[in-house]
Design a protein around this motif. Structure first.
Motif, PDB file in Angstrom:
ATOM      1  N   ALA A 105      31.819  45.487  45.329  1.00  0.00           N
ATOM      2  CA  ALA A 105      32.089  45.479  44.140  1.00  0.00           C
ATOM      3  C   ALA A 105      31.249  44.746  42.903  1.00  0.00           C
ATOM      4  CB  ALA A 105      32.958  43.728  44.283  1.00  0.00           C
ATOM      5  N   ARG A 106      30.656  43.531  43.950  1.00  0.00           N
ATOM      6  CA  ARG A 106      29.189  43.267  43.261  1.00  0.00           C
ATOM      7  C   ARG A 106      28.671  44.317  42.275  1.00  0.00           C
ATOM      8  NH1 ARG A 106      24.619  41.880  44.568  1.00  0.00           N
ATOM      9  NH2 ARG A 106      25.621  42.534  46.710  1.00  0.00           N
ATOM     10  N   GLY A 137      29.980  46.166  39.686  1.00  0.00           N
ATOM     11  CA  GLY A 137      30.525  45.198  38.593  1.00  0.00           C
ATOM     12  C   GLY A 137      31.815  45.294  38.674  1.00  0.00           C
ATOM     13  N   ILE A 138      32.105  45.087  39.417  1.00  0.00           N
ATOM     14  CA  ILE A 138      33.949  45.312  39.939  1.00  0.00           C
ATOM     15  C   ILE A 138      33.995  43.213  39.606  1.00  0.00           C
ATOM     16  CG2 ILE A 138      35.843  46.222  41.290  1.00  0.00           C
ATOM     17  CD1 ILE A 138      34.468  48.623  42.370  1.00  0.00           C
ATOM     18  N   GLU A 139      35.351  43.132  38.479  1.00  0.00           N
ATOM     19  CA  GLU A 139      35.620  41.759  39.121  1.00  0.00           C
ATOM     20  C   GLU A 139      36.707  41.837  40.108  1.00  0.00           C
ATOM     21  OE1 GLU A 139      37.849  41.087  35.566  1.00  0.00           O
ATOM     22  OE2 GLU A 139      36.028  41.206  33.823  1.00  0.00           O
ATOM     23  N   LYS A 140      37.233  40.458  40.980  1.00  0.00           N
ATOM     24  CA  LYS A 140      37.553  40.309  41.839  1.00  0.00           C
ATOM     25  C   LYS A 140      38.572  40.226  41.450  1.00  0.00           C
ATOM     26  CE  LYS A 140      38.493  36.957  45.681  1.00  0.00           C
ATOM     27  NZ  LYS A 140      37.659  35.592  46.056  1.00  0.00           N
ATOM     28  N   ILE A 141      39.482  40.654  42.481  1.00  0.00           N
ATOM     29  CA  ILE A 141      41.166  40.855  42.839  1.00  0.00           C
ATOM     30  C   ILE A 141      42.181  40.083  42.885  1.00  0.00           C
ATOM     31  CG2 ILE A 141      43.370  42.824  42.974  1.00  0.00           C
ATOM     32  CD1 ILE A 141      40.833  45.358  42.644  1.00  0.00           C
ATOM     33  N   GLU A 142      42.617  39.484  42.844  1.00  0.00           N
ATOM     34  CA  GLU A 142      43.391  38.687  42.899  1.00  0.00           C
ATOM     35  C   GLU A 142      44.384  38.556  43.545  1.00  0.00           C
ATOM     36  OE1 GLU A 142      42.102  34.997  43.204  1.00  0.00           O
ATOM     37  OE2 GLU A 142      40.304  35.629  41.879  1.00  0.00           O
ATOM     38  N   ASP A 186      42.289  52.689  37.980  1.00  0.00           N
ATOM     39  CA  ASP A 186      42.379  51.758  38.758  1.00  0.00           C
ATOM     40  C   ASP A 186      41.318  51.157  39.744  1.00  0.00           C
ATOM     41  OD1 ASP A 186      42.029  50.746  35.882  1.00  0.00           O
ATOM     42  OD2 ASP A 186      43.829  50.482  35.449  1.00  0.00           O
TER      43      ASP A 186
END
Length: 272
Positions: free
Chosen positions: A261-262, A265-270, A57
């Motif tokens: 990330a876009r 395809g990595i989702e935004k890490i909050e 990850d």
């Protein structure tokens, strides 16, 4: 990742300390090897895959492959044999290694350094067969497999104009031009930037970012990425580089990770 650190124990604490969510990792060019050798378990593509598997990850592992290691198609010497089919029993080691890295090791892209391995990035005879294979591997895996390319313009092998030619010839591939021409491609980096959507200018270590101000003016933040050159590099430098010409938080966020990330395809890490 350029360092003498032991990645198994040192990498994640270093990332956490410096606020890095995900790190692209590849082997040090000077210690280059395809397979990880028995005499040094800390180099080679197998070691990079090991680190990626330990921290899936947090780490994106890249394959380092030298295109010179494929067999030539024809003889060029002696003169009387020039152009004839190459007949020695030499295997296409580069192509085989790239397939192994992507399909067996699970690495997620290709690292290329034409300056260190001494090939012109736009050499159609030496380099393009490997890029052809990467296109096929993208289709086979259904994944975007980016090319992280040393592009400081510090040799006749890695100029902005050469990188642009390759990006034009391979619109299916994503090229991340690390160092974005530095000071050596002043003028030409801005010239080539608008034409190729598949070419990203990476500002890592670019301590002369004035050379890309025109590219930023023409293309906006979506054209750029930036990393750390770490753990050897100083992560805080990236903020100083952006201070030169980026004046809003939305653009900084895109360059500091949103763009790559876009693409991957990595989702935004909050933030927690």
């Amino acid at each position: 990742m350029k360092s003498t650190c032991v990645a198994e124990t040192d990498l994640i604490p270093w990332m956490d300390k410096n606020g890095i969510d995900i790190q692209m990792v590849f082997q040090v060019d000077e210690g280059f090897a395809h397979h990880t050798p028995e005499w040094n378990p800390y180099i080679g593509n197998d070691y990079v895959a090991k680190i990626q598997n330990l921290f899936p990850d947090r780490v994106i592992g890249l394959a380092t492959v030298n295109p010179w290691n494929d067999a030539p198609k024809t003889w060029n010497y002696p003169p009387e044999d020039a152009g004839k089919t190459f007949t020695l029993p030499v295997e296409n080691e580069s192509s085989r290694e790239l397939r192994r890295c992507i399909l067996e090791l699970g690495l997620q892209g290709l690292r290329m350094n034409p300056a260190v391995h001494n090939y012109e990035i736009n050499n159609k005879t030496v380099v393009y067969p490997m890029l052809d294979m990467l296109v096929e591997l993208q289709k086979e895996t259904g994944k975007v497999l980016p090319i992280v390319l040393h592009g400081a313009g510090d040799s006749g092998n890695t100029t902005a104009l050469q990188v642009a030619e390759v990006a034009k010839d391979y619109p299916e591939l994503i090229f991340i031009m690390v160092h974005s021409g530095f000071i050596w491609c002043y003028g030409t980096t801005g010239e080539i930037a608008p034409a190729y959507d598949n070419l990203l200018l990476d500002l890592t270590g670019n301590l002369g970012p004035y050379s890309v101000v025109e590219a930023y003016r023409q293309c906006g933040a979506g054209k750029f990425t930036i990393g750390t050159d770490g753990p050897l590099g100083i992560p805080q430098i990236k903020e100083k580089i952006l201070d030169v010409f980026v004046d809003n938080e939305e653009d900084r966020e895109l360059i500091l990770g949103g763009n790559i990330a876009r693409i991957l395809g990595i989702e935004k890490i909050e933030d927690e």
